[in-house]
Motif scaffolding. Sequence first.
Motif, PDB file in Angstrom:
ATOM      1  N   THR A 115       5.337   5.802   3.234  1.00  0.00           N
ATOM      2  CA  THR A 115       5.635   4.597   2.451  1.00  0.00           C
ATOM      3  C   THR A 115       6.103   3.411   3.294  1.00  0.00           C
ATOM      4  O   THR A 115       6.613   3.570   4.409  1.00  0.00           O
ATOM      5  CB  THR A 115       6.721   4.860   1.386  1.00  0.00           C
TER       6      THR A 115
ATOM      7  N   ARG B  92       8.365  -0.328   2.239  1.00  0.00           N
ATOM      8  CA  ARG B  92       9.101  -1.010   1.172  1.00  0.00           C
ATOM      9  C   ARG B  92       9.437  -2.420   1.618  1.00  0.00           C
ATOM     10  O   ARG B  92       9.970  -2.625   2.713  1.00  0.00           O
ATOM     11  CB  ARG B  92      10.415  -0.295   0.840  1.00  0.00           C
TER      12      ARG B  92
ATOM     13  N   ASN C  77       4.360  -2.595  -2.612  1.00  0.00           N
ATOM     14  CA  ASN C  77       5.473  -1.638  -2.669  1.00  0.00           C
ATOM     15  C   ASN C  77       5.119  -0.257  -3.223  1.00  0.00           C
ATOM     16  O   ASN C  77       5.843   0.689  -2.985  1.00  0.00           O
ATOM     17  CB  ASN C  77       6.659  -2.209  -3.447  1.00  0.00           C
ATOM     18  N   ASN C  78       4.020  -0.148  -3.951  1.00  0.00           N
ATOM     19  CA  ASN C  78       3.691   1.164  -4.518  1.00  0.00           C
ATOM     20  C   ASN C  78       2.608   1.907  -3.758  1.00  0.00           C
ATOM     21  O   ASN C  78       2.127   2.941  -4.208  1.00  0.00           O
ATOM     22  CB  ASN C  78       3.307   1.009  -5.996  1.00  0.00           C
TER      23      ASN C  78
END
Length: 191
Positions: free
Chosen positions: A99, A101, A185-186
């Motif tokens: 990920t 962010r 962000n996803n």
Amino acid sequence: MKFLIVGLGNIGAEYHHTRHNIGFDVADALAVKHNVSFNSDRLADVATVRWKGKILVIIKPTTYMNLSGRAVKYWMDKEKIPAENMMVILDELALPLTTLRIRPGGSDAGHNGLKSIQEAIATNQYPRLRFGIGNDFPKGRQVDYVLGRWNEKEEPVVRQKIDKCVEVIESFATIGLPRTMNNYNNLTFPL
């Protein structure tokens, strides 16, 4: 419109391409994409990108991570760039490797580079791009892990995420932080 892009890391060959230096690697990738070079300047290596009517001043502080704020403050003042037009790229233990962010501000979460910046510019309200590095290390081995190099399995996802970070920075400079957060962000990156 002028932006300050801050890649966090430590100078010196022993830190080259370590997890903690991912900010430097992203800054380098942005410079390569836009065909500009870094020059040594006051408290940082600096490159300037002129693109789509924007000026991106990219810095890699040469102060070591714990004193990054000195370089950030100097370049914000010199280039007259407000905190909301700055993006700091850093490694993040609390996020998995899969990920990224983007945040508009927040606490330093124990990251010494962010702590130094917050102290130097007297606010924690500035955009940051947190590059998940995971926390796959035995108890008591955090420093070795953070200052360690990516393993063979991690390399492809790291390269993919670096390219995506360059996109995030360009997006931030052109369409702004809220839309960039919505768009990126996803995302998850398969290992």
